[in-house]
Motif scaffolding. Structure first.
Motif, mmCIF file in Angstrom:
data_model
loop_
_atom_site.group_PDB
_atom_site.id
_atom_site.type_symbol
_atom_site.label_atom_id
_atom_site.label_comp_id
_atom_site.label_asym_id
_atom_site.label_seq_id
_atom_site.Cartn_x
_atom_site.Cartn_y
_atom_site.Cartn_z
ATOM 1 N N PRO A 6 -7.058 13.259 -0.311
ATOM 2 C CA PRO A 6 -7.159 14.668 -0.695
ATOM 3 C C PRO A 6 -8.087 15.402 0.254
ATOM 4 N N GLU A 7 -7.803 16.666 0.503
ATOM 5 C CA GLU A 7 -8.560 17.409 1.514
ATOM 6 C C GLU A 7 -10.047 17.463 1.202
ATOM 7 N N TYR A 8 -10.414 17.432 -0.078
ATOM 8 C CA TYR A 8 -11.850 17.517 -0.412
ATOM 9 C C TYR A 8 -12.588 16.241 -0.036
ATOM 10 N N TYR A 9 -11.868 15.162 0.278
ATOM 11 C CA TYR A 9 -12.539 13.916 0.662
ATOM 12 C C TYR A 9 -13.427 14.128 1.891
ATOM 13 N N GLU A 10 -12.959 14.945 2.827
ATOM 14 C CA GLU A 10 -13.726 15.181 4.044
ATOM 15 C C GLU A 10 -15.042 15.901 3.754
ATOM 16 N N ARG A 11 -15.123 16.574 2.618
ATOM 17 C CA ARG A 11 -16.334 17.325 2.276
ATOM 18 C C ARG A 11 -17.264 16.562 1.354
ATOM 19 N N PHE A 12 -16.827 15.378 0.928
ATOM 20 C CA PHE A 12 -17.669 14.623 -0.002
ATOM 21 C C PHE A 12 -18.849 13.968 0.711
ATOM 22 N N ALA A 13 -20.017 14.079 0.099
ATOM 23 C CA ALA A 13 -21.208 13.359 0.554
ATOM 24 C C ALA A 13 -22.082 13.106 -0.662
ATOM 25 N N CYS A 14 -22.619 11.901 -0.759
ATOM 26 C CA CYS A 14 -23.505 11.573 -1.864
ATOM 27 C C CYS A 14 -24.729 12.485 -1.828
ATOM 28 N N ILE A 15 -25.116 13.025 -2.994
ATOM 29 C CA ILE A 15 -26.278 13.912 -3.043
ATOM 30 C C ILE A 15 -27.513 13.189 -3.586
ATOM 31 N N ALA A 16 -27.386 11.849 -3.759
ATOM 32 C CA ALA A 16 -28.518 10.957 -4.049
ATOM 33 C C ALA A 16 -29.382 11.472 -5.206
ATOM 34 N N GLY A 17 -30.672 11.678 -4.953
ATOM 35 C CA GLY A 17 -31.608 12.027 -6.008
ATOM 36 C C GLY A 17 -31.340 13.359 -6.672
ATOM 37 N N ALA A 18 -30.520 14.215 -6.038
ATOM 38 C CA ALA A 18 -30.185 15.510 -6.637
ATOM 39 C C ALA A 18 -29.043 15.406 -7.642
ATOM 40 N N CYS A 19 -28.444 14.210 -7.773
ATOM 41 C CA CYS A 19 -27.297 14.033 -8.655
ATOM 42 C C CYS A 19 -27.725 14.110 -10.112
ATOM 43 N N THR A 20 -26.855 14.663 -10.945
ATOM 44 C CA THR A 20 -27.137 14.771 -12.376
ATOM 45 C C THR A 20 -26.917 13.459 -13.119
ATOM 46 N N ASP A 21 -26.343 12.486 -12.428
ATOM 47 C CA ASP A 21 -26.096 11.178 -13.012
ATOM 48 C C ASP A 21 -26.575 10.132 -12.014
ATOM 49 N N SER A 22 -26.397 8.875 -12.332
ATOM 50 C CA SER A 22 -26.700 7.816 -11.380
ATOM 51 C C SER A 22 -25.611 6.766 -11.457
ATOM 52 N N CYS A 23 -25.037 6.442 -10.301
ATOM 53 C CA CYS A 23 -24.040 5.362 -10.274
ATOM 54 C C CYS A 23 -24.729 4.009 -10.311
ATOM 55 N N CYS A 24 -26.063 4.000 -10.407
ATOM 56 C CA CYS A 24 -26.846 2.757 -10.452
ATOM 57 C C CYS A 24 -27.344 2.477 -11.863
ATOM 58 N N ALA A 25 -26.766 3.124 -12.860
ATOM 59 C CA ALA A 25 -27.182 2.922 -14.242
ATOM 60 C C ALA A 25 -25.959 2.831 -15.138
ATOM 61 N N ARG A 26 -26.125 2.101 -16.231
ATOM 62 C CA ARG A 26 -25.149 1.989 -17.314
ATOM 63 C C ARG A 26 -23.977 1.050 -17.030
ATOM 64 N N TRP A 27 -23.873 0.500 -15.828
ATOM 65 C CA TRP A 27 -22.858 -0.531 -15.592
ATOM 66 C C TRP A 27 -23.400 -1.553 -14.607
ATOM 67 N N GLU A 28 -22.963 -2.798 -14.790
ATOM 68 C CA GLU A 28 -23.403 -3.866 -13.907
ATOM 69 C C GLU A 28 -22.866 -3.650 -12.501
ATOM 70 N N ILE A 29 -23.600 -4.169 -11.517
ATOM 71 C CA ILE A 29 -23.183 -4.073 -10.125
ATOM 72 C C ILE A 29 -22.580 -5.415 -9.705
#
Length: 361
Positions: A6-29
């Motif tokens: 999808p065209e928006y893929y080129e604009r995606f970048a992780c916003i790290a600490g500014a994110c409203t959620d965390s992909c490092c919580a609530r599920w095992e890695i």
């Protein structure tokens, strides 16, 4: 290698600490084999910390023991390497390339067949969610490339060696992608009423062996009740559905009718319930298109599209139930509506057990 995204893929970048959620919580890695063996070589206190956090699970396979590794969550349901600033200690100590593949790739998802490679980002990520829903006035556009783009997350696929497919497999892949593209085009073609566009989806589901009439709300709630609970936020958005099955849905109009503006007459006033209803349907269409692009390719691997259409119909009806259970004040808020897709994705797309349940039964 031909890449589609999808065209928006080129604009995606992780916003790290500014994110409203965390992909490092609530599920095992999950830890892939390459990362696991590298972690055995890391020296010093940090190496000891990594190995102390690793969990090994052994199952008996056809050819002997099979090993899987993961980093279980801490008691407060966070990755053991997520620090108090919501930043990753492993990233700081070892760099991005030494993170487990799950962490390196998320929220990116990909699938490869022959020299075709599709890539996208999951709506479970708040920043990806924002990009997917930010433009409701235009269809999602997909890009096909076979040369470098200047986007590192894409260009690393360009040099990949192209596996060969026989003519029969190539034909099957071409037909499947052609049908997928036609369905995405129909769903986003606003020259047709919504009822007709959804009707195409339901008709195809029937042709592929899914009984659309059996996908009623009661059966769906029974199915959802069997899902594994990954995130307490799922209870927050789903419990109102269960209560509403007995007491009535606050926004029952979501279940009873379709709202759209055909471009004629007076456009619904921004901020009004009429405008929210129209935008909600546009969001639902974009969600369906996201699912079609992301999962239609499963029909190639499974040699059947039945599971894909179960996912599409159940995803569609699950979102209608979640939306209908919002209070009118919540429904008026675009961020609240769109957060439902984020929570749904975390609970369904990112749990192998839940995903299989929704697709396979």
């Amino acid at each position: 290698m031909k890449m589609e995204y999808p065209e928006y893929y080129e604009r995606f970048a992780c916003i790290a600490g500014a994110c409203t959620d965390s992909c490092c919580a609530r599920w095992e890695i999950d830890v892939d084999d390459e990362s696991y063996y590298y972690y055995q070589t890391v020296q010093g206190d940090f190496g000891e910390r990594i190995r102390g956090c690793l969990h090994e699970e052994v199952t008996e396979g056809e050819d002997g023991p099979e090993y899987e590794w993961s980093f279980p969550l801490t008691p407060d349901r966070r990755c053991p390497f997520l620090n108090d600033a919501d930043l990753c200690d492993m990233y700081t100590a070892l760099g991005h390339d030494r993170l487990p593949r799950t962490c390196r790739e998320f929220p990116r998802g990909d699938a490869v067949v022959g020299n075709y490679h599709q890539i996208d980002v999951a709506v479970a990520c708040p920043e990806a969610n924002r990009l997917i829903f930010e433009d409701l006035e235009h269809p999602i556009r997909y890009v096909m490339r076979d040369e470098p783009t200047g986007v590192p997350a894409l260009d690393r696929y360009c040099a990949a060696e192209e596996p060969k497919l026989d003519n029969e497999s190539m034909g099957r892949l071409f037909d499947l992608l052609e049908e997928r593209n036609q369905l995405m085009e129909v769903l986003q073609d606003t020259s047709y009423p919504l009822r007709e566009r959804y009707g195409v989806l339901f008709q195809l589901a029937t042709e592929y062996g899914v009984d659309a009439s059996a996908e009623n709300h009661e059966a769906l709630v029974e199915l959802i009740d069997r899902m594994e609970l990954l995130d307490e936020r799922w209870s927050r958005v789903y419990d109102p559905v269960k209560r509403a099955m007995d007491t009535g849905f606050p926004c029952a109009f979501v279940l009873e009718g379709l709202a759209e503006w055909d471009g004629e007459g007076t456009r619904p006033e921004p901020g009004s319930m009429d405008a929210a209803m129209v935008d909600s349907e546009k969001e639902l269409v974009r969600f369906l298109v996201y699912l079609v692009f992301r999962y239609y390719i499963d029909g190639y691997f499974e040699n059947s599209l039945t599971g894909v259409y179960r996912l599409l119909l159940r995803g569609f009806h699950m979102m209608r139930l979640l939306l209908a259970a919002l209070t009118p004040e919540q429904f008026l808020d675009p961020e609240t509506r769109r957060d439902l897709y984020h929570v749904w994705s975390r609970e369904v797309e990112h749990s192998p057990e839940n995903f299989h349940l929704i697709k396979a039964e």
